[in-house]
Scaffold this active site. Sequence first.
Site, PDB file in Angstrom:
ATOM      1  N   CYS A  85       0.836  -1.204   0.000  1.00 19.51           N
ATOM      2  CA  CYS A  85       0.000   0.000   0.000  1.00 19.51           C
ATOM      3  C   CYS A  85       0.876   1.262   0.000  1.00 19.51           C
ATOM      4  O   CYS A  85       1.499   1.567  -0.998  1.00 19.51           O
ATOM      5  CB  CYS A  85      -0.971  -0.039   1.174  1.00 19.51           C
ATOM      6  SG  CYS A  85      -2.327   1.139   1.027  1.00 19.51           S
ATOM      7  N   HIS A 193      -3.387  -5.661   1.342  1.00 16.00           N
ATOM      8  CA  HIS A 193      -2.641  -5.824   2.594  1.00 16.00           C
ATOM      9  C   HIS A 193      -2.555  -7.281   3.035  1.00 16.00           C
ATOM     10  O   HIS A 193      -3.372  -7.728   3.857  1.00 16.00           O
ATOM     11  CB  HIS A 193      -3.328  -5.023   3.707  1.00 16.00           C
ATOM     12  CG  HIS A 193      -3.135  -3.551   3.598  1.00 16.00           C
ATOM     13  ND1 HIS A 193      -2.198  -2.862   4.333  1.00 16.00           N
ATOM     14  CD2 HIS A 193      -3.752  -2.633   2.823  1.00 16.00           C
ATOM     15  CE1 HIS A 193      -2.257  -1.570   4.028  1.00 16.00           C
ATOM     16  NE2 HIS A 193      -3.192  -1.405   3.119  1.00 16.00           N
ATOM     17  N   GLU A 195      -0.682  -8.653   5.117  1.00 11.79           N
ATOM     18  CA  GLU A 195      -0.399  -8.799   6.553  1.00 11.79           C
ATOM     19  C   GLU A 195      -1.673  -8.847   7.392  1.00 11.79           C
ATOM     20  O   GLU A 195      -1.624  -9.206   8.567  1.00 11.79           O
ATOM     21  CB  GLU A 195       0.540  -7.677   7.035  1.00 11.79           C
ATOM     22  CG  GLU A 195      -0.088  -6.314   7.291  1.00 11.79           C
ATOM     23  CD  GLU A 195      -0.351  -5.501   6.033  1.00 11.79           C
ATOM     24  OE1 GLU A 195      -0.389  -6.084   4.927  1.00 11.79           O
ATOM     25  OE2 GLU A 195      -0.529  -4.267   6.156  1.00 11.79           O
TER      26      GLU A 195
END
Lengths: 224, 77
Positions: A85, A193, A195
């Site tokens: 991002c 994302h 994560e």
Amino acid sequence: MRVGVVTFPGSLDDADARRAISLTGGEPVELWHASDDLRGVDAVILPGGFSYGDYLRCGAIARFAPVMDQIITRANQGLPVLGICNGFQILCEARLLPGALIRNQVQTFTALDQPLRVESTRTAWTSAYWEGQTITIVLKNGEGNYQADPDTIAQLEDEGRVVFRYLGNPNGSLNDIAGITNQRGNVVGLMPHPEHNVDPTITANLDGRPLFTSLADYLLGATC
Amino acid sequence: MAIVVVNVMPKPEILDPQGKAVTNAGKRLGHEGFSVRQGKRFEIEVGEVTPTVLEEVRHFAETLLANTVIESFEVCS
């Protein structure tokens, strides 16, 4: 496997990135924007957030943070670097990846579980996927609209450097591009994302995990 | 003290979602014929305007103020 995560003023997802590294068997190492010491890490993640408040352009000021000189030098020598991002925006501003991210065509902040197709597994960060695999990863941004000149887009496509493509384009990105890599395959940037899709206590969708486990395979191969 | 102005605009071929939003708001106010593109203006205070200073401002604009992948810029003094 020591993986550095840079914290810039305004980074939001640095702690989540460090947690994702821990959950997938790595050792997270905190890196600070104002220090040029990479602390002997084997790879670096530039996390999501709004570094320097997105002032000027997303990633434009972070690109000149002291830590970035080292990262740019080492990335050009083959250090695996992942930009998520805002991290992707910083990699583009640093010219480690081509193109730029502009405001979403829909003119709104976009937050959704985004289906993606894995287009390339020939990178340091995607070997644990399979080509053509459909995954769903959290997407949340206001400026995720990937743009580049026609020659650059053609080159990315010809060289197989589009790594992730949106299934259902959420923001106007050219060629549905969600993530790309450099020629060597050690630097990857993506807007979604991964994560946020690693922890079974938070979500049943663990489609982000292979990004982090791919790195271990790559580093093992690199040292053999 | 003198001021050098740098204007930065999105390149014509690049979408300008902000300009589009402003254009649409203008239409709601009755300004039908207007099409807006939005850029940035930087005012830089310098000691005096010399060719060397202007060259330095140009370098500054190229490396930081504008991203030449998506934006063009002009230096005005």
